[in-house]
Design an enzyme around this catalytic site. Structure first.
Site, PDB file in Angstrom:
ATOM      1  N   SER A  11      78.575  12.828  84.353  1.00 31.80           N
ATOM      2  CA  SER A  11      77.378  12.083  84.761  1.00 31.80           C
ATOM      3  C   SER A  11      76.050  12.667  84.315  1.00 31.80           C
ATOM      4  O   SER A  11      75.013  12.030  84.475  1.00 31.80           O
ATOM      5  CB  SER A  11      77.374  11.902  86.285  1.00 31.80           C
ATOM      6  N   LYS A  67      66.889  13.228  90.419  1.00 30.99           N
ATOM      7  CA  LYS A  67      67.963  12.304  90.776  1.00 30.99           C
ATOM      8  C   LYS A  67      68.005  12.164  92.294  1.00 30.99           C
ATOM      9  O   LYS A  67      67.861  13.155  93.018  1.00 30.99           O
ATOM     10  CB  LYS A  67      69.296  12.830  90.249  1.00 30.99           C
ATOM     11  N   SER A 120      76.596   8.946  86.369  1.00 28.00           N
ATOM     12  CA  SER A 120      75.890   8.327  87.471  1.00 28.00           C
ATOM     13  C   SER A 120      74.391   8.586  87.428  1.00 28.00           C
ATOM     14  O   SER A 120      73.633   7.994  88.180  1.00 28.00           O
ATOM     15  CB  SER A 120      76.439   8.892  88.780  1.00 28.00           C
TER      16      SER A 120
END
Length: 467
Positions: A179, A82, A155
């Site tokens: 998330s 990420k 997210s």
């Protein structure tokens, strides 16, 4: 072995192929890079692909494996990060435009741990701006590989897309209000949100420090356990990282659930919840009981007030995290993150104290509940995956966001570990998802309970309709 047979292998299967010298990391890495080149232009999971570096890593691991050197289950396994994990070898934008060209001077602890364990870093995965709810207006949001008209979660959106679509074997996500869990749910994945502090946050862009968790997103509980075992543990650079020893999670993954006490609160998991979600959860409960778990009726602590306080709490900590760039560079922010920061700047100390006290009360009550049970069974979301059109409607109603956070945000407040995994299919052929929640540092039990469920079901082996 053909490239078409490789991309959906599990980490465990891939490791065994390497150990038997039936495949090499460079062959696998090239196959996944080819798949990224073929598919990611339509899925938008990657912020940056590091093809040359990944191949150099893979060839190094070829020679090690040929010589009999074995670093563990991630040796030679291609993964994605990420894009809030600091990397010296690629920009770390955190989903923002402000940091689009930011190249850190050090790696996040988890990045170094993954690469020391032999993982091959394919690239950085897209995410919402600053890890909040929406992507920056100038950025192309990732698209759900199951159906591009459906929400992909936030997210850790790119992590969900890439892992689900076979563009990596596992990925790193972060979770402040859900998330790791939302993109795992929407993409049919298994994700672990560890105990707060179980995984170091050193070199990870914060959204809200006291709520942020970092963990793996994979296609099975066994894979997630293998990744967690590499990234977990104390870190002298992060004083909030827990000092407790890290178990060998894969070693006991097959121990099953016989005798485990699994709590269910019928009111919490059924009232106001979509009938398809309830039906799938009841079937999951029956499966766990058939495997030998003891299902116990429990009363979940009062949570409504705490859920309503998640946005104010997140806003304050986000405002603190962005002091260096907001409001001085306000024009470069997207509207949703800017609004959150503005809200955080206006929350009073009295309000913060009230949230803190509510958080302590809930956390204490939840800890007491786990005196009588080992795990808690809850949905991940109160409804099947919404379409993008429906999510757009929801955006005008803050009450809907709070409803979606019902089963996620409270466990960020308490720092409790959870594992999210598929439990069925909705009528629109999109995945349905459940969570198992445990007391602090119970990741080993969570992983083996999820693995036991997955040994009796095939929901985690369902794949999106892409080729």
């Amino acid at each position: 072995m053909s490239a078409d047979e490789l991309h959906y292998k599990s980490i465990t299967e891939l490791s065994e192929l390497y150990r038997r010298k039936e495949a090499l990391p460079s062959e696998v890495t090239q196959a996944i890079l080819n798949r990224i080149a073929k598919l990611d232009g339509g899925l938008h999971g990657y912020a940056v692909v590091l093809a040359e570096r990944a191949m150099a890593q893979a060839k190094k691991h070829d020679s090690e494996i040929i010589k009999g050197i074995w670093r563990g289950p991630l040796h030679g396994v291609p993964i994605g990060l990420k894009d809030l994990c600091y990397t010296t070898f690629a920009p770390t934008a955190g989903g923002t435009k402000i940091h689009a060209k930011f190249v850190p001077s050090f790696n996040a602890t988890i990045v170094d741990r993954l690469e020391r364990a032999g993982a091959v870093t394919l690239g950085k995965l897209k995410m919402t701006e600053g890890a909040y709810t929406s992507h920056h207006p100038d950025d192309q949001a990732p698209l759900n590989p199951w159906n591009a008209n459906y929400w992909v979660g936030s997210s850790s959106s790119g992590s969900g897309v890439a892992t689900s679509a076979g563009l990596c074997y596992g990925s790193i996500g972060s979770d402040t209000g859900g998330s790791i869990r939302f993109p795992s749910a929407t993409c049919g994945l298994t994700g672990i949100k560890p105990t707060w502090g179980r995984v170091s946050r050193y070199g990870v862009f914060p959204l809200a420090d006291s709520l942020d968790h970092v963990g793996p997103m994979c296609r099975s509980a066994a894979d997630a356990a293998a990744m967690l075992g590499v990234i977990a543990g104390a870190d002298p650079n992060d004083p909030t990282a827990l000092l407790a020893p890290v178990p060998n999670y894969p070693a006991r993954i097959g121990d099953g659930v016989r005798g485990l006490r699994i709590g269910v609160d019928r009111k919490y998991i059924q009232e106001g919840i979509d009938a398809q979600v309830v039906a799938a959860l009841l079937e999951a409960e029956r499966t766990l009981a058939d495997l030998g778990a003891e299902i116990r009726e429990v009363k979940f602590p009062s949570y409504e007030k705490l859920v309503s306080q998640w946005i104010p709490m997140c806003s304050v900590e986000t405002a603190e995290a962005h002091l260096e760039t907001y409001p001085s560079r306000k024009s470069e922010y997207g509207p949703d993150l800017a609004q959150l920061i503005e809200q955080g700047s206006s929350v009073s100390g009295v309000e913060i104290a009230a949230i803190h006290h509510e958080r302590l009360k809930f956390s204490g009550s939840l800890a007491a509940l786990f005196e009588d049970i080992d795990l808690l069974l809850v949905p991940t979301m109160p409804m099947p995956i919404p379409t993008l059109a429906k999510m757009s409607e929801y955006g005008a109603d803050p009450g809907v966001l709070l409803s979606i956070l019902r089963f996620t945000a409270v466990f960020d407040f308490s720092g409790s570990p959870t594992i999210t995994l598929p439990m069925g299919m909705a009528s629109d052929q999109m995945p349905l998802s459940m969570q198992l929640v445990g007391p602090h540092l119970s990741e080993e039990v969570l992983a083996r309970a999820a693995h036991a469920f997955q040994s009796m079901t095939d929901w985690h082996t369902q794949r999106p309709p892409i080729r």
